[in-house]
Write an enzyme that holds these catalytic residues in place. Sequence first.
Site, PDB file in Angstrom:
ATOM      1  CB  THR A  31      -0.939  -0.062   1.346  1.00 48.63           C
ATOM      2  OG1 THR A  31      -1.803  -1.274   1.117  1.00 48.63           O
ATOM      3  CG2 THR A  31      -1.545   1.268   1.412  1.00 48.63           C
ATOM      4  CB  SER A  71       1.924  -7.520   1.606  1.00 43.59           C
ATOM      5  OG  SER A  71       0.483  -7.753   2.259  1.00 43.59           O
ATOM      6  CB  THR A 108      -0.206  -3.733   6.631  1.00 44.21           C
ATOM      7  OG1 THR A 108      -1.479  -3.310   5.733  1.00 44.21           O
ATOM      8  CG2 THR A 108       0.620  -2.330   6.385  1.00 44.21           C
ATOM      9  CG  ASP A 109      -3.370  -7.208   3.818  1.00 46.37           C
ATOM     10  OD1 ASP A 109      -3.833  -6.460   4.724  1.00 46.37           O
ATOM     11  OD2 ASP A 109      -3.918  -7.081   2.728  1.00 46.37           O
TER      12      ASP A 109
END
Length: 329
Positions: free
Chosen positions: A12, A53, A84-85
């Site tokens: 992101t 990710s 972030t995932d």
Amino acid sequence: MKKILMLTTGGTIASLPSDEGLAPTGAGTILSHLGPAAANYDITTKEILTLDSTNIQPEEWKIIAGAIYESVRDYDGIVVTHGTDTMAYTSSMMSFMLRNVPIPVVFTGSQVPIAQPLSDAPLNLSCAFAMAASSTPGVFVAFDRKIILGCRAVKVRTTAFAAFESVNYDYAGQVNSSGLVLNYAAIPPQNGACVLEDTVDSDVYLLKLTPGTNPKLVDLMIEAGCHGIVIEAFGIGGLQFVRRDFVSKIEKAIDAGIPVVVCSQCLYERSDFSVYQVGQKALAKGAIQGFDMTREAAVTKLMWALGHTRNLDEVRAIFHTNMAGEITL
């Protein structure tokens, strides 16, 4: 000025709008929005991946670990931008793949793309660069003014800026009005030469129990060629054995040479399967306790362990060793 390498992998933080929604771009997007903080460091960038990710998997972990290992002797610190995932899985795996890393390796990302006016990316990057320049060796996650040990980070929120927490472990540091304040007691020492150990076995499955879960799922895992199983049980350490007998299935898997790691579904506090009868039954059949490990650390550590050995006793010994601060024994 400290020499800092920024490795970009997409996510992101580097995403821009496209016809199909947000899509990751490269290092140029990040650097162009970093702001005044960039002037404090001698920054080199290297784009190693450009992926959401969710598409970063064991094959990409090897690429990331290799890029870090190749650079640890040439820089004072390394910042890795990442979606972030799955960041917590990657930072956990790097804690095992990169033994005794001699410099700070800091993962960061953002909940909002860096090109948007109110993005959290500039603050997260500033914290990550400050940690990378701190001369404190180890693998960390920097997010929302917090510095988290890489193998203790868990993404707990989908949209809030406070997306990550340090689970069952003190923060390694925080950023406040005094600047970067480190908690050295929470940072494991690095002893010996840095070693890259990136062989993993990705045939590991995570099973979260619910009341009524069919134990035959374990049979299907065995038939599918599974090499390791992590079971998220109930509470401090419970799993059903009346009508739906998971204890006998654990024994079957272990008899087939498949290690079974048992953890708690509860995010906080440790599991202890010795407390109740159901847990003791699982331990008696050879299950390995995960204690206070995060699910991300348990899964990646089992993949890493199986990449080195299929011997059950040796896998058990690895899980009974605190390698990077991932477990309290």
